[in-house]
Design a protein around this motif. Structure first.
Motif, PDB file in Angstrom:
ATOM      1  N   ILE A 196       0.862  -1.184   0.000  1.00  0.00           N
ATOM      2  CA  ILE A 196       0.000   0.000   0.000  1.00  0.00           C
ATOM      3  C   ILE A 196       0.896   1.231   0.000  1.00  0.00           C
ATOM      4  O   ILE A 196       1.656   1.457   0.938  1.00  0.00           O
ATOM      5  N   ARG A 197       0.811   2.021  -1.065  1.00  0.00           N
ATOM      6  CA  ARG A 197       1.697   3.178  -1.175  1.00  0.00           C
ATOM      7  C   ARG A 197       1.077   4.234  -2.086  1.00  0.00           C
ATOM      8  O   ARG A 197       0.178   3.946  -2.879  1.00  0.00           O
ATOM      9  N   THR A 198       1.599   5.438  -1.955  1.00  0.00           N
ATOM     10  CA  THR A 198       1.122   6.559  -2.755  1.00  0.00           C
ATOM     11  C   THR A 198       2.316   7.345  -3.272  1.00  0.00           C
ATOM     12  O   THR A 198       3.464   7.090  -2.885  1.00  0.00           O
ATOM     13  N   SER A 199       2.048   8.295  -4.153  1.00  0.00           N
ATOM     14  CA  SER A 199       3.140   8.997  -4.835  1.00  0.00           C
ATOM     15  C   SER A 199       3.445  10.365  -4.235  1.00  0.00           C
ATOM     16  O   SER A 199       4.049  11.204  -4.893  1.00  0.00           O
ATOM     17  N   ILE A 200       3.015  10.616  -2.999  1.00  0.00           N
ATOM     18  CA  ILE A 200       3.366  11.882  -2.340  1.00  0.00           C
ATOM     19  C   ILE A 200       4.841  11.808  -1.956  1.00  0.00           C
ATOM     20  O   ILE A 200       5.209  11.069  -1.040  1.00  0.00           O
ATOM     21  N   LYS A 201       5.689  12.547  -2.643  1.00  0.00           N
ATOM     22  CA  LYS A 201       7.113  12.418  -2.335  1.00  0.00           C
ATOM     23  C   LYS A 201       7.898  13.638  -2.803  1.00  0.00           C
ATOM     24  O   LYS A 201       7.431  14.450  -3.607  1.00  0.00           O
ATOM     25  N   LEU A 202       9.094  13.746  -2.261  1.00  0.00           N
ATOM     26  CA  LEU A 202      10.102  14.705  -2.704  1.00  0.00           C
ATOM     27  C   LEU A 202      11.419  13.947  -2.802  1.00  0.00           C
ATOM     28  O   LEU A 202      11.688  13.059  -1.996  1.00  0.00           O
ATOM     29  N   ASP A 203      12.222  14.303  -3.757  1.00  0.00           N
ATOM     30  CA  ASP A 203      13.541  13.680  -3.894  1.00  0.00           C
ATOM     31  C   ASP A 203      14.457  14.718  -4.536  1.00  0.00           C
ATOM     32  O   ASP A 203      14.502  14.857  -5.752  1.00  0.00           O
ATOM     33  N   VAL A 204      15.171  15.470  -3.681  1.00  0.00           N
ATOM     34  CA  VAL A 204      15.892  16.653  -4.144  1.00  0.00           C
ATOM     35  C   VAL A 204      17.374  16.566  -3.774  1.00  0.00           C
ATOM     36  O   VAL A 204      17.710  16.417  -2.596  1.00  0.00           O
ATOM     37  N   PRO A 205      18.278  16.668  -4.746  1.00  0.00           N
ATOM     38  CA  PRO A 205      19.700  16.767  -4.401  1.00  0.00           C
ATOM     39  C   PRO A 205      20.004  18.140  -3.819  1.00  0.00           C
ATOM     40  O   PRO A 205      19.602  19.165  -4.384  1.00  0.00           O
ATOM     41  N   ILE A 206      20.685  18.165  -2.678  1.00  0.00           N
ATOM     42  CA  ILE A 206      20.986  19.452  -2.035  1.00  0.00           C
ATOM     43  C   ILE A 206      22.487  19.650  -1.822  1.00  0.00           C
ATOM     44  O   ILE A 206      22.915  20.719  -1.381  1.00  0.00           O
ATOM     45  N   GLY A 207      23.277  18.628  -2.123  1.00  0.00           N
ATOM     46  CA  GLY A 207      24.708  18.778  -1.907  1.00  0.00           C
ATOM     47  C   GLY A 207      25.466  17.523  -2.292  1.00  0.00           C
ATOM     48  O   GLY A 207      24.934  16.637  -2.970  1.00  0.00           O
ATOM     49  N   TYR A 208      26.693  17.446  -1.828  1.00  0.00           N
ATOM     50  CA  TYR A 208      27.540  16.298  -2.139  1.00  0.00           C
ATOM     51  C   TYR A 208      28.639  16.197  -1.086  1.00  0.00           C
ATOM     52  O   TYR A 208      28.867  17.133  -0.299  1.00  0.00           O
ATOM     53  N   LEU A 209      29.306  15.070  -1.084  1.00  0.00           N
ATOM     54  CA  LEU A 209      30.398  14.866  -0.137  1.00  0.00           C
ATOM     55  C   LEU A 209      31.686  15.404  -0.744  1.00  0.00           C
ATOM     56  O   LEU A 209      32.145  14.940  -1.788  1.00  0.00           O
ATOM     57  N   GLY A 210      32.248  16.405  -0.079  1.00  0.00           N
ATOM     58  CA  GLY A 210      33.470  17.023  -0.588  1.00  0.00           C
ATOM     59  C   GLY A 210      34.723  16.384  -0.026  1.00  0.00           C
ATOM     60  O   GLY A 210      34.681  15.316   0.600  1.00  0.00           O
ATOM     61  N   ASP A 211      35.838  17.038  -0.259  1.00  0.00           N
ATOM     62  CA  ASP A 211      37.111  16.549   0.274  1.00  0.00           C
ATOM     63  C   ASP A 211      37.071  16.539   1.801  1.00  0.00           C
ATOM     64  O   ASP A 211      36.365  17.336   2.430  1.00  0.00           O
ATOM     65  N   ASN A 212      37.827  15.630   2.372  1.00  0.00           N
ATOM     66  CA  ASN A 212      37.916  15.507   3.831  1.00  0.00           C
ATOM     67  C   ASN A 212      36.560  15.206   4.478  1.00  0.00           C
ATOM     68  O   ASN A 212      36.299  15.604   5.618  1.00  0.00           O
ATOM     69  N   GLU A 213      35.693  14.514   3.700  1.00  0.00           N
ATOM     70  CA  GLU A 213      34.386  14.079   4.218  1.00  0.00           C
ATOM     71  C   GLU A 213      33.502  15.248   4.657  1.00  0.00           C
ATOM     72  O   GLU A 213      32.692  15.127   5.581  1.00  0.00           O
ATOM     73  N   VAL A 214      33.638  16.382   3.988  1.00  0.00           N
ATOM     74  CA  VAL A 214      32.841  17.567   4.324  1.00  0.00           C
ATOM     75  C   VAL A 214      31.529  17.536   3.545  1.00  0.00           C
ATOM     76  O   VAL A 214      31.512  17.267   2.344  1.00  0.00           O
TER      77      VAL A 214
END
Length: 269
Positions: A158-176
């Motif tokens: 049982i599921r519905t399509s109410i969702k968000l999936d947004v890229p907001i960043g990334y893993l930089g050098d030194n795990e930042v």
């Protein structure tokens, strides 16, 4: 002796009853969502259904793994933030050590993206048979859970399509944690998530009411009527009939009706 479904249900109910801080399940949270408990109890009160997994809806911030393809999970992927409620959603990003930047990774395939997600309610229910699975599926679809389906072994998702999936960043050098959107934008998608949560919990309530009305109560009423009919038959001395007894009775009733029709014709002439 219990059938295989009853044995499976008994095992699942035992796991549910012992789930808690000292006995975590495999989900990121480790325990059953509080918002799901009423509908889980309702579904599991039916002899032909049992819940196998659930999520009441959540907001999560997820760091993708190291696989060089677009995936939401993978090697070394991890949850940076997860909540199943709105109580700790506001200003969630204040608790994360984001480094705000104005640059983007050169390739989404080579970098590890940070994704902001809203995921709606999902329930998996194992049913004893196709009839029960069809009933549950129909109720869910009528409540707006248009992504629902019936899988193998009468398992209903049982599921519905109410969702968000947004890229907001990334893993930089030194795990930042590099965040390439502003706090204002994070506030905006958070407010959108509040709206999604409200709609999600509204649908959850509607689903609970529909299952109770159209499956649980209907079958209880049917069982009650059946019991009353059985009591009436016994009180009238009818009792239960075997196949042979029923055939003999119907034959006698047929002969009696034929005799009555013949008498009626003779009287008319």
């Amino acid at each position: 002796m219990q059938d295989s479904f009853a044995q499976k249900k008994q095992s699942i109910l035992k796991e549910i009853s012992t789930n808690g801080p000292d006995n975590l399940d495999a989900s990121p949270k480790g325990t059953i969502d509080e918002h799901c408990i009423p509908i889980i109890n309702l579904i599991n009160s039916h002899c032909d259904m049992v819940t196998t997994s659930s999520c009441s809806g959540r907001v999560s911030v997820y760091l993708e793994g190291t696989q060089s393809k677009l995936v939401s999970k993978g090697n070394e992927g991890k949850w940076i933030f997860v909540t199943h409620d709105t109580s700790n959603l506001a200003n969630w990003f204040k608790s994360i050590d984001f480094h705000y930047v104005h640059e983007y990774p050169t390739s989404s395939y080579e970098s590890r993206s940070i994704l902001y997600k809203f995921e709606a309610l999902i329930l998996h229910v194992k049913c004893r048979n196709q009839v029960t699975a069809n009933k549950l599926y129909s109720v869910a679809m009528n409540c707006g859970f248009r992504e629902s389906g019936i899988g193998s072994n009468y398992n209903v998702a049982i599921r519905t399509s109410i969702k968000l999936d947004v890229p907001i960043g990334y893993l930089g050098d030194n795990e930042v944690y590099q965040c390439f959107v502003t706090e204002e934008y994070l506030n905006y998608i958070t407010n959108v998530s509040f709206d999604r949560f409200r709609e999600n919990f509204k649908k959850l309530k509607l689903l609970h009411q529909a299952i109770e009305k159209n499956i649980i109560n209907v079958e209880e009423q049917t069982a009650s009527v059946g019991a009353e009919d059985s009591i009436l038959e016994v009180s009238q001395g009818k009792g239960w009939e075997s196949i042979e007894e029923r055939r003999a009775r119907m034959k006698q009733e047929g002969l009696k009706r034929k005799e009555e029709l013949q008498k009626a014709k003779e009287s008319a002439s």
